[in-house]
Scaffold this motif. Structure first.
Motif, short mmCIF file in Angstrom:
data_model
loop_
_atom_site.label_atom_id
_atom_site.label_comp_id
_atom_site.label_asym_id
_atom_site.label_seq_id
_atom_site.Cartn_x
_atom_site.Cartn_y
_atom_site.Cartn_z
N CYS A 1 -19.87 -2.11 4.16
CA CYS A 1 -18.41 -1.98 4.16
C CYS A 1 -17.79 -2.38 2.82
O CYS A 1 -16.86 -1.71 2.34
CB CYS A 1 -17.82 -2.82 5.29
SG CYS A 1 -18.42 -2.36 6.91
N ILE B 1 -18.19 0.42 0.53
CA ILE B 1 -17.21 1.47 0.80
C ILE B 1 -15.91 1.19 0.05
O ILE B 1 -15.31 2.07 -0.56
CB ILE B 1 -16.95 1.60 2.32
CG1 ILE B 1 -18.19 2.13 3.04
CG2 ILE B 1 -15.75 2.51 2.59
CD1 ILE B 1 -18.08 2.10 4.54
N GLY B 2 -15.46 -0.08 0.12
CA GLY B 2 -14.24 -0.46 -0.58
C GLY B 2 -14.36 -0.32 -2.09
O GLY B 2 -13.41 0.10 -2.77
N ALA C 1 -14.23 3.34 -2.88
CA ALA C 1 -12.85 3.82 -2.73
C ALA C 1 -12.00 3.38 -3.92
O ALA C 1 -11.21 4.17 -4.46
CB ALA C 1 -12.26 3.30 -1.42
N THR D 1 -12.81 -3.65 8.20
CA THR D 1 -11.65 -3.46 7.32
C THR D 1 -11.50 -4.59 6.32
O THR D 1 -11.08 -4.37 5.18
CB THR D 1 -10.37 -3.27 8.16
OG1 THR D 1 -9.32 -2.77 7.33
CG2 THR D 1 -9.91 -4.56 8.81
N ILE E 1 -14.01 -3.87 3.50
CA ILE E 1 -13.52 -2.75 2.69
C ILE E 1 -12.42 -3.22 1.76
O ILE E 1 -12.41 -2.90 0.56
CB ILE E 1 -13.01 -1.61 3.59
CG1 ILE E 1 -14.19 -0.89 4.24
CG2 ILE E 1 -12.17 -0.61 2.79
CD1 ILE E 1 -13.79 0.18 5.24
N HIS F 1 -7.62 2.76 6.04
CA HIS F 1 -9.01 2.35 6.25
C HIS F 1 -9.72 3.10 7.39
O HIS F 1 -10.81 2.70 7.80
CB HIS F 1 -9.08 0.85 6.50
CG HIS F 1 -8.78 0.03 5.28
ND1 HIS F 1 -9.22 -1.26 5.12
CD2 HIS F 1 -8.09 0.33 4.15
CE1 HIS F 1 -8.80 -1.73 3.95
NE2 HIS F 1 -8.10 -0.78 3.35
N SER G 1 -9.04 7.83 2.35
CA SER G 1 -9.45 7.13 3.56
C SER G 1 -10.94 6.81 3.46
O SER G 1 -11.55 6.96 2.40
CB SER G 1 -9.13 7.96 4.79
OG SER G 1 -9.33 7.21 5.97
N THR G 2 -11.53 6.37 4.57
CA THR G 2 -12.94 5.97 4.59
C THR G 2 -13.70 6.76 5.65
O THR G 2 -13.12 7.56 6.39
CB THR G 2 -13.08 4.47 4.91
OG1 THR G 2 -12.61 4.24 6.26
CG2 THR G 2 -12.25 3.62 3.97
#
Length: 271
Positions: free
Chosen positions: A141, A144-145, A148, A179, A182, A231, A257-258
């Motif tokens: 996660c 992912i952040g 992004a 979240t 992220i 998110h 978005s994710t």
């Protein structure tokens, strides 16, 4: 993302087989291997609906009985309901409980009780850090952040010639480490860009209408917002409806978005 989800589910089932073998002490297993509970946080998010299907497929395919409980009230996750479901699952003495926690802190005491009674706990999709579990199967996660954040910086530079602008950052429920992590990765990247103003809001319970209301209020006050980072795709879909209502055209505000679930990919195709 679906491939990664399959891998996460498969890890859960492989671990179940290990737990079962350990409990039998090497004895030949019976025809039915036992009862497994899956505690899902919701069924309004495509990730969660897909996860439910894959977990059922793999768990039942491995010879276990699966019972799923969904901690959803209306269009929001319900922490109290999940706690009640977890306590109910414990009383039925399953061979294991797989849980995607609505609130990682809130479930800690019940998880400790379950493990004290010899019931293995598998944390799926959402990290639990307040107490020990037997296995954790989650996506990266924070990564992912970070990814992004890097893409958002690129998009802002493409728009302005430098990394600057205003971002509305809409998290899911902060009881969910998905979240939180992220956000940690995203903020870590964006700390290198002082000319980017970020306002972070929370869609409690991961409810899409909460994200829509946040975006609606925000855009009235700040119509020149450059980018909205939500998110989850079901939040993004609700936000897009607000943009259309407020007469924004495709491309006026960048949407990020994710997860890469079908709903989000459809939004990308639509511009």
């Amino acid at each position: 993302m679906r491939k990664s989800l399959k891998i996460l589910c498969l890890f859960c089932v492989l671990l179940l087989m290990c737990f079962s073998a350990f409990a039998r002490g090497g004895k030949e297993e019976p025809a039915g291997k036992g009862l497994v509970f899956y505690l899902s946080p919701n069924q309004f998010d495509e990730f969660q609906t897909t996860a439910s299907k894959l977990i059922r497929e793999y768990v039942e395919g491995a010879g276990y009985e699966l019972r799923e409980m969904v901690a959803q009230s209306g269009h929001a996750e319900d922490v109290a309901l999940q706690l009640s479901q977890l306590d109910d699952a414990i009383t039925q003495n399953p061979v294991a409980i797989i849980i995607a926690a609505c609130d990682a802190t809130a479930v800690a005491d019940s998880i400790e009780r379950a493990r004290g009674e010899g019931i293995p706990i598998i944390a799926f999709d959402r990290t639990i850090t307040e107490t020990e579990v037997d296995f954790t199967s989650v996506a990266g996660c924070k990564k992912i952040g970070i990814l992004a954040g890097g893409e958002i910086a690129r998009l802002l530079k493409e728009k302005h010639g430098e990394v600057k602008g205003m971002i509305l950052d809409i998290m899911g429920d902060p009881g969910d480490m998905y979240t939180v992590l992220i956000e940690e990765g995203f903020q870590e990247v964006m700390a290198d860009y002082p000319n980017v103003k970020i306002s972070t809001k929370i869609a409690q319970g991961w409810e899409a209408s909460n994200a829509a209301n946040i975006a609606d209020d925000w855009l009235i006050a700040y119509p020149d917002t450059d980018l909205i980072f939500s998110h989850a795709e079901h939040l993004a879909a609700a936000i897009v409806s607000i943009l259309e209502t407020q007469a924004y055209n495709a491309g006026d505000i960048i949407m990020v978005s994710t997860a890469g679930m079908p709903m989000g990919l459809d939004l990308v195709r639509e511009g």
